[in-house]
Design an enzyme around this catalytic site. Structure first.
Site, PDB file in Angstrom:
ATOM      1  CG  ASP A 151      73.796  76.714   3.735  1.00  0.00           C
ATOM      2  OD1 ASP A 151      74.280  77.203   4.786  1.00  0.00           O
ATOM      3  OD2 ASP A 151      73.727  75.492   3.530  1.00  0.00           O
TER       4      ASP A 151
ATOM      5  CE  LYS B 141      72.622  79.052  -1.619  1.00  0.00           C
ATOM      6  NZ  LYS B 141      71.390  78.519  -0.988  1.00  0.00           N
TER       7      LYS B 141
END
Length: 224
Positions: A138, A120
């Protein structure tokens, strides 16, 4: 969500915010990398409050090493998990200098070798620092993708791969930010604000959240 609806979904978000940007404050790829790593389990607001002073004295890996772990810890002690994050920031600076000449690499596999950097974080840096059409999933993007039916998936990687597949090329570069901002300010976790959502008719979520009492009248009232 149908292909035509996906296009319209992004088109409307793009119309409202043509050039979305990360809400994390940074001055170069390195400070962005540090800010994103610090943002794990913390809000962008809290990270910005801490990094404004930190980045004034340490905006390169070499300066961060000179500051030292204790110095980093002192700057970020208001952020959750600050002890572990301070260690990672220093270890990251060491590796950037030792293996990458002090520069932030623009490849995901290399970024993921850095301490405290996962997929991420790497995707955020590739997108915001280098303009690559990556999508970092997220909690906001995961929720929006599943709730709306845009790109449902059981885990972040599944959602990311689905988003890469369904997102039209025209919207790929900014998709990450549009979805985060939509989830942060409209499609909220506890109670989505469907009554002011620009893509409400394209969304699979049911039942739609009704507007609070008096909202229409207030919105329609003349300024002043």
């Amino acid at each position: 969500m149908k292909k035509a609806d996906v296009f319209e979904f992004y088109r409307r978000l793009a119309e409202l915010n043509p050039e979305p940007e990360t809400e994390l404050e940074f001055t170069n790829p390195y400070t962005l990398l540090v800010a994103v790593a610090l943002s794990a389990q913390a809000t962008d607001v809290s990270v910005n409050l801490a990094t404004r002073k930190l980045f004034r004295v340490a905006d390169t890996p070499a300066k961060m090493l000179a500051l030292g772990e204790e110095g980093v810890r002192e700057h970020i002690k208001t952020i959750g998990l600050f002890n572990t994050k301070a260690k990672n920031v220093i270890a990251m600076a060491h590796k950037l200098i030792d293996e990458f000449g002090g520069e932030v690499p623009a490849e995901r596999d290399k970024l993921e070798t850095l301490p405290g950097v996962g997929r991420k974080t790497a995707n955020v840096v590739l997108n915001s620092a280098f303009g690559q059409p990556t999508i970092a999933v997220d909690t906001h993007i995961f929720r929006v993708s599943n709730r709306t039916g845009l790109a449902p998936g059981k885990n972040p990687l599944a959602v990311e791969l689905k988003l890469e597949k369904v997102t039209p090329g025209l919207f790929r570069t900014h998709a990450h930010h549009w979805l985060i901002l939509h989830g942060r300010y409209i499609c909220k976790a506890r109670k989505p604000e469907c009554w002011r959502c620009p893509v409400v008719d394209l969304c699979a979520y049911q039942p739609k959240t009704p507007a609070p009492k008096g909202w229409v009248a207030e919105a329609a009232a003349p300024a002043g």
